[in-house]
Write a protein that holds these residues in place. Structure first.
Motif, PDB file in Angstrom:
ATOM      1  N   TYR A  93       0.832  -1.275   0.000  1.00 51.99           N
ATOM      2  CA  TYR A  93       0.018   0.003  -0.012  1.00 51.99           C
ATOM      3  C   TYR A  93       1.058   1.425  -0.182  1.00 51.99           C
ATOM      4  CZ  TYR A  93      -3.056   3.808   1.678  1.00 51.99           C
ATOM      5  OH  TYR A  93      -3.443   5.007   1.846  1.00 51.99           O
ATOM      6  N   GLN A 109      -6.667  -0.841  -3.132  1.00 49.20           N
ATOM      7  CA  GLN A 109      -6.749  -1.767  -2.443  1.00 49.20           C
ATOM      8  C   GLN A 109      -8.075  -2.166  -1.780  1.00 49.20           C
ATOM      9  OE1 GLN A 109      -5.786  -0.591   1.996  1.00 49.20           O
ATOM     10  NE2 GLN A 109      -3.808  -1.816   1.769  1.00 49.20           N
ATOM     11  N   GLY A 112      -9.813  -5.506  -2.896  1.00 48.78           N
ATOM     12  CA  GLY A 112      -9.414  -6.865  -2.314  1.00 48.78           C
ATOM     13  C   GLY A 112     -10.697  -7.992  -2.007  1.00 48.78           C
ATOM     14  N   PHE A 166      -2.423  -3.946  -6.777  1.00 47.39           N
ATOM     15  CA  PHE A 166      -3.074  -5.073  -6.671  1.00 47.39           C
ATOM     16  C   PHE A 166      -2.359  -5.978  -5.393  1.00 47.39           C
ATOM     17  CE2 PHE A 166      -5.007  -3.810 -10.922  1.00 47.39           C
ATOM     18  CZ  PHE A 166      -6.325  -3.887 -10.604  1.00 47.39           C
ATOM     19  N   ALA A 169      -4.105  -5.160  -2.601  1.00 48.98           N
ATOM     20  CA  ALA A 169      -5.812  -5.824  -2.705  1.00 48.98           C
ATOM     21  C   ALA A 169      -5.397  -7.229  -2.021  1.00 48.98           C
ATOM     22  CB  ALA A 169      -6.196  -5.532  -3.910  1.00 48.98           C
TER      23      ALA A 169
END
Length: 305
Positions: A93, A109, A112, A166, A169
């Motif tokens: 992040y 994020q 997720g 990603f 996530a």
């Protein structure tokens, strides 16, 4: 449930998710101060200090945080939660924030839950509901619109931002799934799980990369660091854990939308981020899609970020 308690729970979770969004703004401010301040250093520092302080808080609250070491299985589950769950949620992040901004990092994020749906479908043979498939298409369409600014022949954000976003996530999925059974049984308080997960993750990152950069010794650095630790870690984790006493997991999940909203609004107001119509449309699609799948929860919510 008493309406006053429910209102208290809502206030707690809204504050927690808003603070998580704001913490990305403090991180971006830190990265702008000096190139020596990296997402790796910030993640190490945040995880270790956050974990230690939360263990102390747990002890003061009458819990027994060191009891996890009496059960080897619990210890390994929390260790895995920290390393496989919290490291990507935190480090990836902050990498997305460093490479882009808090708004795009938080929006990426936020998808997720769809990786959780994919995991349940592939490994637990739980086929997704029709609404989940539709929402997944809408959410990733929203991400695609943001990534291209609506012009589908080029990327408006760097591949690095998309990659780290990603990965964070995916971290949301592992962060939720790994401690799920432990949290459902209640044999280990959620505060202890989070505290030790943070500390284990920080120690592992420090062991992998012990070299520390030369951080500028100026007030703005330490104010931003303290803000990330207090506003972005200790307060929201405590509020999020406590809020689940008063509201259910579905309500908690819906209130998660305040995280990307606060990060986006803050990026516009503080860093003068310019949002195109495509950015706004894409963000709305992602937020609405994720909220829609949480109306009927398919998993027990675990606090993250």
């Amino acid at each position: 449930m008493n309406s006053n308690k429910k209102a208290l729970g809502l206030a707690m979770v809204i504050t927690a998710t808003t603070f998580w969004g704001i913490s990305g703004l403090f991180a971006k401010a830190l990265f702008n101060i000096s190139p020596a301040i990296t997402s790796l250093w910030l993640t190490q520092w945040r995880l270790i200090f956050g974990g230690v302080i939360m263990i102390i808080i747990s002890k003061l609250m009458g819990n027994h945080p060191f009891a996890i070491f009496h059960n080897l299985h619990d210890t390994w589950v929390i260790f895995a939660y920290g390393v496989i769950g919290l490291v990507p949620v935190q480090f990836a992040y902050f990498m997305a924030v460093q490479e882009g901004n808090a708004s795009i990092a938080t929006i990426l994020q936020f998808v997720g839950p769809f990786f959780i749906i994919a995991y349940l479908a592939v490994f637990r043979h739980e086929p997704p509901r029709r609404i989940e498939i539709i929402c997944a298409i809408i959410a990733f369409l929203g991400v695609f619109i943001i990534a291209t600014h609506g012009r589908f022949n080029h990327l408006a954000v760097t591949p690095a931002v998309l990659f780290w976003g990603f990965i964070s996530a995916v971290g949301v999925a592992t962060n939720t799934l790994i401690p799920q059974k432990m949290l459902q049984t209640g044999r280990v308080p959620s505060l202890d799980v989070t505290a030790w997960g943070l500390l284990f993750a920080g120690i592992v990152l420090l062991a992998i990369h012990p070299q520390q950069p030369s951080i500028p010794n100026v007030p703005s650095v330490w104010i931003d660091c303290a803000s990330i630790l207090i506003i972005g870690t200790i307060i929201p984790f405590y509020l999020a854990n406590t809020s689940l006493k008063y509201i259910d997991a579905t309500t908690f999940s819906l209130m998660d939308a305040f995280e990307p909203l606060s990060a986006t609004i803050g990026s516009v107001l503080i860093f003068h981020l310019y949002l195109t119509g495509a950015d706004i449309l894409g963000s709305i699609l992602v937020i609405v899609a994720v909220c829609a799948i949480n109306i009927r929860p398919y998993y027990k919510k675990s606090t993250n970020n």
